[in-house]
Scaffold this motif. Structure first.
Motif, PDB file in Angstrom:
ATOM      1  N   TYR A   1     111.296  40.890  49.104  1.00 14.02           N
ATOM      2  CA  TYR A   1     110.201  41.847  50.106  1.00 14.02           C
ATOM      3  C   TYR A   1     109.557  42.976  49.522  1.00 14.02           C
ATOM      4  CZ  TYR A   1     111.514  38.887  54.298  1.00 14.02           C
ATOM      5  OH  TYR A   1     111.597  37.810  55.232  1.00 14.02           O
ATOM      6  N   LYS A   2     108.527  43.218  49.675  1.00 13.58           N
ATOM      7  CA  LYS A   2     108.102  44.523  49.536  1.00 13.58           C
ATOM      8  C   LYS A   2     108.610  45.440  50.605  1.00 13.58           C
ATOM      9  CE  LYS A   2     103.467  43.276  47.532  1.00 13.58           C
ATOM     10  NZ  LYS A   2     102.175  43.416  47.762  1.00 13.58           N
TER      11      LYS A   2
ATOM     12  N   ALA B   1     107.451  44.995  54.314  1.00 13.83           N
ATOM     13  CA  ALA B   1     107.868  43.682  54.868  1.00 13.83           C
ATOM     14  C   ALA B   1     109.513  43.503  55.230  1.00 13.83           C
ATOM     15  CB  ALA B   1     107.423  42.570  53.752  1.00 13.83           C
ATOM     16  N   ALA B   2     110.260  43.982  54.285  1.00 13.50           N
ATOM     17  CA  ALA B   2     111.566  44.168  54.399  1.00 13.50           C
ATOM     18  C   ALA B   2     111.786  44.955  55.857  1.00 13.50           C
ATOM     19  CB  ALA B   2     112.305  45.010  53.458  1.00 13.50           C
TER      20      ALA B   2
ATOM     21  N   ALA C   1     111.062  42.617  58.560  1.00 11.30           N
ATOM     22  CA  ALA C   1     111.926  41.560  58.932  1.00 11.30           C
ATOM     23  C   ALA C   1     113.168  42.100  59.533  1.00 11.30           C
ATOM     24  CB  ALA C   1     112.298  40.787  57.518  1.00 11.30           C
TER      25      ALA C   1
ATOM     26  N   ASN D   1     113.104  36.286  59.300  1.00 11.60           N
ATOM     27  CA  ASN D   1     112.092  36.050  57.713  1.00 11.60           C
ATOM     28  C   ASN D   1     111.165  35.278  57.962  1.00 11.60           C
ATOM     29  OD1 ASN D   1     114.123  37.440  55.911  1.00 11.60           O
ATOM     30  ND2 ASN D   1     115.654  35.805  56.426  1.00 11.60           N
TER      31      ASN D   1
ATOM     32  N   ILE E   1     103.439  40.072  50.977  1.00  5.85           N
ATOM     33  CA  ILE E   1     104.837  40.648  51.270  1.00  5.85           C
ATOM     34  C   ILE E   1     105.929  40.546  50.420  1.00  5.85           C
ATOM     35  CG2 ILE E   1     104.268  40.241  53.819  1.00  5.85           C
ATOM     36  CD1 ILE E   1     105.672  37.868  53.976  1.00  5.85           C
ATOM     37  N   TYR E   2     105.639  39.648  49.252  1.00  7.72           N
ATOM     38  CA  TYR E   2     106.776  39.777  48.353  1.00  7.72           C
ATOM     39  C   TYR E   2     106.393  40.145  46.911  1.00  7.72           C
ATOM     40  CZ  TYR E   2     107.635  35.710  51.537  1.00  7.72           C
ATOM     41  OH  TYR E   2     107.778  35.180  52.728  1.00  7.72           O
TER      42      TYR E   2
END
Lengths: 249, 305
Positions: free
Chosen positions: B115-116, B119-120, B123, B222, B253-254
């Motif tokens: 994850y960026k 985004a982490a 989640a 997730n 997001i990744y």
């Protein structure tokens, strides 16, 4: 078995002369090929019987071919129940809360459905709420363990016609928007025939001694989607129901 | 979003615990799937996928061909993806509703979703509310690749020009054309996205786009976005075993694409039939999520006919 004679006669009467000379192409195992994406062009999902137009309910003619008057042969108490259902349809129609439509309703919803065939199965996948029918073609019997929203379908071939016996039906589904209904004694025999390259003739005889005075039969056409690369999309009914509830807050 | 009151929390807890009867928290003894033979819903001697039955690894015969020449994968398959059904990435510590376990990610090597940072954080936030927000608790169909490691397994049928996956969970299906057609317009987003397939040697390669970003990979927050692009590979090894891998990419997001790996084992019961898993029809969460949230779903009037 007077009604059986009537059913047989009506089947013969149903097949147009031109269609009798048509022979459907075969699958690799030698059965008529019914595969494709199909959809009705009628208003059976509004009401199986003759009906005038109402809001969001287009007018339409009965798809009931037996009895000849085109009406469902309800017992008196059941006829009363249907009237109540009709009155309460905005709340009481199981499709309003996105339940599995059941058979035969799933076959004539205004959504496309895909038929695929393998030697052991005929699969019918509807775009409406990803409703799925698996028709067993291996000579097996209905299970005696449970009732299902979509019933239990076991099929065989009679000439060029796919004959499907549907039992184990939960009593909670309706036949249409107008509250036509059944009990858990519902037993259905469907007959599906590819009568032209892009047409299936769909017929279903419905029997339920708790609700009807005699078996009755519907018949309609299913049309092939011929748009290039046509495919099923999705109608995830329950998700939209939630969205609508959130919007109404 | 309206704040949930205490009553709603109670209802949520009850419905979540009802769901847990289908998806119990894996105990310590279930972490080494493949030994216990305690997986639910299958014949004795099986392995486990999470708490569910998975067919034991059994060598099969050489892969046959369908009449139109596809490698034949038809039949009933049970997934083996460690504990990915609970959380797709490695999750060494216990979290609400989810015991510690291994996921199915092989790249990056740490087994975690790359994850960026923002985004982490999202989640993690979703995980803290997973008993309300987990999409399957709402009976949403799973997206891709979640559908490939769905609990209870699935049936594969291969008519000419298609591969279909018929899933017991929520009676869903995927119909994947293998006739070389392109994706549909990116304007049409769907829970399950748009899948097109092709056979590359003995491997079915499925490319999936057009997902709507409303599904999760698991029960653990997730999440996905509509930018997700997934390439799955199903490689039948023999008549009893299929190797599966999927590369997931979403640059929003990744920090890099990531890869999951798992296996499918053929269900040994020759008379296997999928049952009907009706979800919406028995789910009290419909009341909780609509009436409880201020709406009155059953009084919404006609949505369809």
């Amino acid at each position: 078995m007077r009604y059986r004679t009537a059913v047989i006669l009506s089947v013969i009467a149903s097949v147009p002369l031109a269609a009798q000379s048509y022979k459907a192409p075969r699958t690799p195992d030698g059965h008529p090929d019914l595969q494709g994406i199909w959809q009705v062009m009628n208003t059976a999902a509004v009401n199986l019987e003759d009906h005038i137009a109402m809001l969001d309910m287009p007018a339409g003619r009965s798809v009931i071919v037996d009895p000849p008057d085109g009406k469902i042969p309800y017992k008196p108490a059941a006829a009363q129940q249907q009237k109540e259902n009709f009155k309460n349809r905005a709340k009481a129609d199981p499709l309003n809360v996105c339940y599995i439509p059941g058979v035969p309703r799933v076959m004539y919803l205004p959504f496309p459905m895909q038929i695929v065939q393998t030697p052991k199965y005929v699969v019918i996948a509807s775009e409406f709420a990803h409703s799925l029918r698996r028709i067993y073609m291996d000579g097996s019997k209905h299970p005696d363990v449970a009732l299902f929203w979509i019933g239990d379908s076991r099929g065989h071939w009679e000439g060029d016609t796919l004959v499907v016996d549907v039992a184990n039906n939960l009593p909670d589904t309706w036949f249409d928007r107008s509250g036509n209904f059944h009990s858990d004694a519902l037993h259905i025999v469907e007959r599906i025939t590819r009568t032209e390259p892009d047409l299936l003739t769909y017929e279903a005889t419905l029997d339920d001694a708790n609700v009807f005075t005699r078996p009755w039969t519907i018949r309609m056409l299913l049309y092939r989607h011929r748009e290039p690369d046509f495919k099923l999309l999705e109608y995830e009914c329950n998700a939209y129901l939630e969205d609508a509830a959130k919007e109404s807050r | 979003m309206k704040k949930l009151n205490t009553l709603n929390l109670l209802v949520a807890a009850v419905t979540a615990s009802a769901l847990m009867t289908f998806a119990p928290i894996p105990g310590e003894g279930q972490q080494k799937g493949g030994r216990g033979g305690k997986g639910k819903g299958g014949p004795p001697g099986g392995e486990q996928y999470g708490p569910y039955y998975a067919a034991p690894v059994t060598p099969g015969e050489p892969v046959g061909r369908t009449p139109d020449g596809q490698p034949d994968m038809q039949g009933f398959w049970t997934p083996r993806f460690n504990q990915a059904i609970f959380e797709v990435q490695d999750h060494p510590t216990r979290q609400p509703g989810i015991g510690p376990g291994k996921g199915a990610i092989v790249d990056p090597a740490d087994g975690r979703i790359p994850y960026k940072p923002e985004a982490a954080a999202k989640a993690k936030e979703l995980m803290s509310k997973n008993i309300y927000l987990e999409p399957e608790a709402h009976c949403y169909v799973s997206g891709v690749p979640h559908a490939a490691y769905q609990q209870f397994g699935y049936q594969i049928v291969q008519p000419a020009g298609y591969v279909l996956f018929l899933t017991e969970y929520a009676h869903t299906y995927r119909a994947v054309p293998t006739d070389g057609r392109p994706h549909i317009s990116p304007n049409v987003k769907m829970f399950r996205g748009d899948s097109v397939g092709k056979w590359a040697g003995g491997t079915l390669v499925i490319d999936t786009t057009n997902q709507n970003g409303k599904t999760w990979f698991d029960m653990a927050g997730n999440f996905t976005t509509p930018a997700i692009h997934v390439v799955e590979r199903f490689t039948p090894v023999d008549t009893n075993n299929i190797n599966y891998e999927a590369v997931v990419d979403d640059s929003t997001i990744y920090t890099q694409p990531w890869k999951i790996v798992g296996q499918l084992g053929r269900h040994p019961d020759k008379n296997m039939e999928l049952m009907e898993f009706a979800c919406v029809e028995g789910n009290q969460d419909l009341v909780h999520y609509t009436e409880g949230a201020g709406g009155k779903a059953k009084e919404k009037g006609p949505l369809t006919h």
